[in-house]
Design an enzyme around this catalytic site. Structure first.
Site: not given
Length: 560
Positions: A189, A446, A336, A451
């Site tokens: 990956t 940001k 994963e 955010w």
């Protein structure tokens, strides 16, 4: 340690190992005459498939492949790949699914790092393989895969051509029992920096993942995506997390399977139509590519169910697919995680709600599937409440999560810090268990101390009738730290500038969905948004491209 009651087993009791070979035996048991189809070139039944898996096992064994060896495959999605997904791990070897869309240097790195001993190479990739062959450090032999009549190729250290070798091999093989914790598969990956990382999965993990996926997509009434009367075709590469593990489910259930080879939109549409495909899965960009293909114009996809993963499913794509007869269902996972973690599910309360509310939950990451534990963790390692509002990193536990990165102990420890697998995704969990992915940690914007979610902005922008595709990233800003920048692909014949986008987003500000400073003040209209090797938005490359355009004063940038 908790003291529990253990009872002795009979001396002759068989200790059943969870091995991939058990998945293979079921399909032919249920539906021996169901077909495995490869493009318009090959079709055979499950009984033949099982024989071919045994023949391949004999070919590999006679070529010197031993238990523990890593056997790599370089091929498009095919019946051969499906045979390799079983035969290679069933003889105790490790299947390395090579991402053929990586650069030659990255492919070389992954093959040397995985310590590949034997490589099956599609004739189309022989030039690529020749270019790196002299630098491979562990490969001993190769095997040629072909579709056409020409079975000869200058492939180094080649033991022969796939079909010719299978035809001469025995259709019987006594697949042995061994430890279910033996590694069965590995692949690599890519991240934003450094070399690709190798993840790996054991027989036990893959069997448990297969059983959990089968129960999720076949038993939950509000999902019910694939039973064994469906026709399955992957549109997620088999080199990418085993095509999300669905081929193992389909084979276990005896489902008719269709493999499209290279992803060509017209071929995909043709196979869906002619083979009557009812279930698939892909990333959003691949679905958009297919729906926009010339051969898809005027075609009713009614009855086709598709899981969307890899990237967020936005409402505009959901609605566009629905008008074409395609039922989309969002799911969440990563390389994963093998990959299935959650799938959109509508409980009785939501099913009784409005169509708009049902859509909202169908495009969320969904509810964790059986045997998955999910939590929200802050930067200090503290678990946060599941209130649907508190954001943090999504962390996971499940029996099929990779236990680390191959030969990278430091990165493995980071992945499993605190005994939870860290996803790198910002999310919330609510009281009903629904995961809502807000952004990748590295992609959160940001601005002015606040955010912003790039995924939320992409969803809202995608609802503009002129927008075919959108990517939002944060770019440096001397006053605000960062500002959102939107990269747009427009519908043919449509126009949109930064001022028009601002007008489109104003109602969402007034309704409280976003703050006014979330509106991008600068956009670029392009013909294509950069993608990664598995079809996701390549935001690393997008940021580099934007910086270059801004430095050059590019004329196609639009500013409010």
């Amino acid at each position: 340690m908790l003291k529990t009651r253990l009872l002795p087993a009979a001396g002759n009791a068989y200790q059943y190992p969870l091995l991939i070979k058990s998945l293979l035996l079921s399909g032919a048991r249920y539906e021996r005459s169901r077909e495995i189809v490869y493009r318009d070139l090959v079709r055979y039944d499950y009984a033949t498939f099982n024989e071919r898996v045994a023949r391949l096992a004999n070919v590999l064994s006679e070529a010197g492949v031993k238990a523990g060896d890593t056997v790599a495959v370089m091929d498009w999605d095919s019946h051969r790949y499906l045979e390799c997904m079983f035969a290679i791990p069933m003889i105790g070897a490790v299947l390395h699914t090579i991402n053929i869309r990586l650069s030659p240097d990255q492919i070389l790195y992954t093959m040397n790092h995985a310590e590949d001993r034997f490589v099956l190479v599609n004739a189309e990739f022989v030039p690529l393989y020749q270019g790196i062959a002299s630098q491979l450090t562990t490969v001993q032999k190769t095997l040629l895969l072909t579709d056409g009549a020409d079975k000869s190729s200058p492939l180094p250290d080649c033991v022969g051509e796939y079909e010719a070798l299978l035809a001469a091999a025995s259709p019987r093989y006594a697949f042995p029992d061994f430890d279910e914790n033996s590694v069965a598969t590995t692949f690599y990956t890519t991240g934003t920096t450094g070399n690709p990382k190798g993840v790996y999965f054991t027989h036990r993990q893959l069997v448990l993942h297969t059983l959990a996926m089968a129960s999720t997509i076949g038993s939950l009434d509000s999902i019910r995506l694939m039973g064994n009367a469906d026709v399955y075709m992957p549109i997620t590469p088999m080199f990418h997390v085993h095509a999300w593990g669905v081929p193992y489910v389909a084979t276990m259930l005896g489902v008719k399977q269709v493999y499209p080879g290279r992803y060509e939109p017209d071929m995909l549409c043709r196979l869906i139509r002619e083979e009557q495909v009812t279930f698939s899965h892909c990333v959003p960009t691949i679905l958009q590519m297919m729906l926009n293909a010339p051969s898809a114009k005027g075609h009713d996809f009614g009855g086709l169910k598709v899981i969307i993963g890899g990237s967020a499913l936005n409402r505009a794509l959901y609605e566009a697919a629905k008008t074409r007869g395609v039922q989309l269902t969002a799911a969440y996972g990563m390389s994963e995680t093998c990959p299935l973690i959650s799938c959109a599910y509508l409980n009785d309360e939501l099913m009784a709600g409005s169509e708009d509310e049902r859509t909202t939950y169908r495009i969320k990451a969904g509810v964790p599937v059986p045997m998955v534990d999910a939590a929200i963790m802050d930067e200090h390692g503290e678990l946060k409440p599941h209130d649907g509002e508190t954001q943090g990193e999504l962390v996971l536990r499940a029996p099929w999560l990779t236990q680390g990165y191959f030969n990278e102990p430091e990165k493995s420890e980071e992945l499993w810090a605190g005994g939870w697998m860290h996803t790198g995704d910002v999310a919330t969990l609510d009281g009903m268990g629904y995961i809502d992915i807000r952004d990748r940690i590295k992609d959160v914007i940001k601005t002015g101390g606040e955010w912003l979610s790039s995924l939320e902005l992409e969803d809202l922008i995608s609802r503009h009738a002129a927008v075919r595709e959108v990517a939002v990233v944060g770019v440096p800003d001397p006053q605000w730290g960062e500002r959102p920048f939107a990269l747009l692909v427009l519908v043919d014949g449509q126009q949109l500038d930064a001022k028009g986008l601002k007008e489109h987003l104003k109602p969402f500000v007034e309704q409280g969905h976003i703050n006014k400073w979330a509106i991008p003040s600068q956009i670029a209209v392009v013909t294509e948004v950069p993608k990664t090797s598995v079809g996701k938005l390549d935001k690393k490359r997008i940021r580099v491209d934007i910086a270059r355009w801004q430095e050059s004063g590019s004329e196609f940038l639009s500013t409010v």
